[in-house]
Design a protein around this motif. Structure first.
Motif, short mmCIF file in Angstrom:
data_model
loop_
_atom_site.label_atom_id
_atom_site.label_comp_id
_atom_site.label_asym_id
_atom_site.label_seq_id
_atom_site.Cartn_x
_atom_site.Cartn_y
_atom_site.Cartn_z
N UNK A 286 0.69 -1.22 0.22
CA UNK A 286 -0.11 0.06 -0.02
C UNK A 286 0.80 1.24 0.02
N UNK A 287 2.03 1.20 0.89
CA UNK A 287 2.80 2.46 0.96
C UNK A 287 3.69 2.72 -0.31
N UNK A 288 4.21 1.78 -1.04
CA UNK A 288 4.95 1.54 -2.18
C UNK A 288 4.59 1.01 -3.29
N UNK A 289 4.76 1.38 -4.37
CA UNK A 289 3.90 0.73 -5.65
C UNK A 289 4.78 -0.54 -5.84
N UNK A 290 3.80 -1.26 -6.39
CA UNK A 290 4.39 -2.85 -6.64
C UNK A 290 5.97 -2.78 -7.55
N UNK A 291 6.75 -3.65 -6.68
CA UNK A 291 8.15 -3.77 -7.57
C UNK A 291 8.13 -5.04 -8.28
N UNK A 292 8.67 -4.77 -9.46
CA UNK A 292 8.92 -5.88 -10.52
C UNK A 292 10.53 -5.85 -10.64
N UNK A 293 11.02 -7.16 -10.32
CA UNK A 293 12.33 -7.18 -10.45
C UNK A 293 12.90 -8.61 -11.24
N UNK B 266 10.84 -0.48 8.75
CA UNK B 266 9.54 0.06 9.86
C UNK B 266 10.12 1.34 10.53
N UNK B 267 11.26 0.85 11.12
CA UNK B 267 12.13 2.15 12.09
C UNK B 267 12.60 3.32 11.30
N UNK B 268 13.05 2.98 10.10
CA UNK B 268 13.20 4.35 9.20
C UNK B 268 11.98 5.22 8.57
N UNK B 269 10.91 4.52 8.51
CA UNK B 269 9.85 5.08 7.99
C UNK B 269 9.30 5.85 9.49
N UNK B 270 9.11 5.02 10.80
CA UNK B 270 8.16 5.96 11.74
C UNK B 270 9.14 6.05 12.67
N UNK C 263 15.11 9.55 13.85
CA UNK C 263 13.99 10.21 13.53
C UNK C 263 13.49 9.71 12.16
N UNK C 264 12.05 9.24 12.10
CA UNK C 264 11.47 8.78 11.32
C UNK C 264 11.30 9.64 9.59
#
Length: 243
Positions: free
Chosen positions: A3-10, A39-43, A49-50
């Motif tokens: 939901x937060x990031x678009x679908x990644x195709x690798x 999670x810690x890097x975002x929040x 600091x997130x």
């Protein structure tokens, strides 16, 4: 998918092309990767600091090499050159708590890997691998915790009709840099080091084996990052069975 990031195709592709009566092979490998922020890097946390605006890291890699096999199937030598490009690398600044952000530009890595194995005697196998790495941030500074020279070697002896094995291995790390957290904050070279490990195993039965290991055999004091000492001499004993 998220939901937060678009679908990644690798994607990843590898190819081996036999040459010269199949004893020499041309190796090719390429691919992409995506790593989302944690999670810690975002929040945030007590130390960071997130940053809710972080973007995923994206990497593109390509490598080309040659492998030479010899009459003995356990004897070979391999050389590979590689190049990586990392976009939107997630980094931390020197504030307390740290601010996390995406680097502007590309972080580039390139280098050479050598791999060799040979069997000079029926019960003895000698192997080793060496990596030469140039890893730089977008501003041209050296990437933290990416040693320029890494060497691993091992000699293994088999006994009791190959039921038992004992191996001595050595690791050599040269020119590793990390952020030194004492004012002024800067990247500084860590001490080069060599450490040894000893490992032995024995198959008591076809479905039961024991393995013993002494890591850091000579209790070498070393570190792969400033402020964190590597483990001292450590002992391990493992028993395994299968059915």
């Amino acid at each position: 998918n998220g939901n937060r990031f678009k679908t990644a195709v690798t994607w990843k592709v590898g190819y081996v092309l036999p040459l010269i009566t199949n004893s020499t092979s041309l190796l090719f490998d390429a691919g992409t990767a995506v790593v989302n922020p944690t999670y810690g890097e975002i929040f945030g946390s007590a130390w960071v600091n997130g940053n809710s605006n972080l973007k995923p890291e994206k990497n593109v890699s390509v490598s080309v090499g040659l492998k030479q096999d010899f009459t003995n199937p356990k004897n070979y030598i391999k050389a590979v050159v590689f190049r990586d490009k990392l976009t939107s690398e997630i980094s931390y600044d020197t504030a307390s708590p740290s601010n996390v952000y995406n680097e502007v530009g590309n972080s580039k890595r390139k280098g050479l890997e050598l791999d060799i194995q040979f069997q000079p005697l029926p019960q003895t196998i000698i192997s080793g691998n060496y990596s030469y790495l140039i890893a730089k941030n977008p501003d041209g500074s050296v990437e933290a915790r990416r040693p320029k020279h890494s060497l691993n070697s091992q000699i293994e002896y088999q006994f009791a009709e190959s039921k038992g094995r004992v191996a001595l291995s050595a690791t050599r790390i040269v020119k590793n840099y990390d952020s030194y957290s004492v004012s002024p904050w800067a990247s500084r070279k860590l001490p080069d080091y060599t450490k040894f490990d000893l490992k032995g195993s024995f198959n008591i039965k076809s479905n039961f084996s024991i393995t013993g290991q002494i890591s850091n055999l000579f209790d070498k004091e070393y570190s792969d990052s400033w402020g964190y000492r590597g483990a001292g001499r450590s002992y391990y004993l493992t028993a395994a069975t299968k059915w």
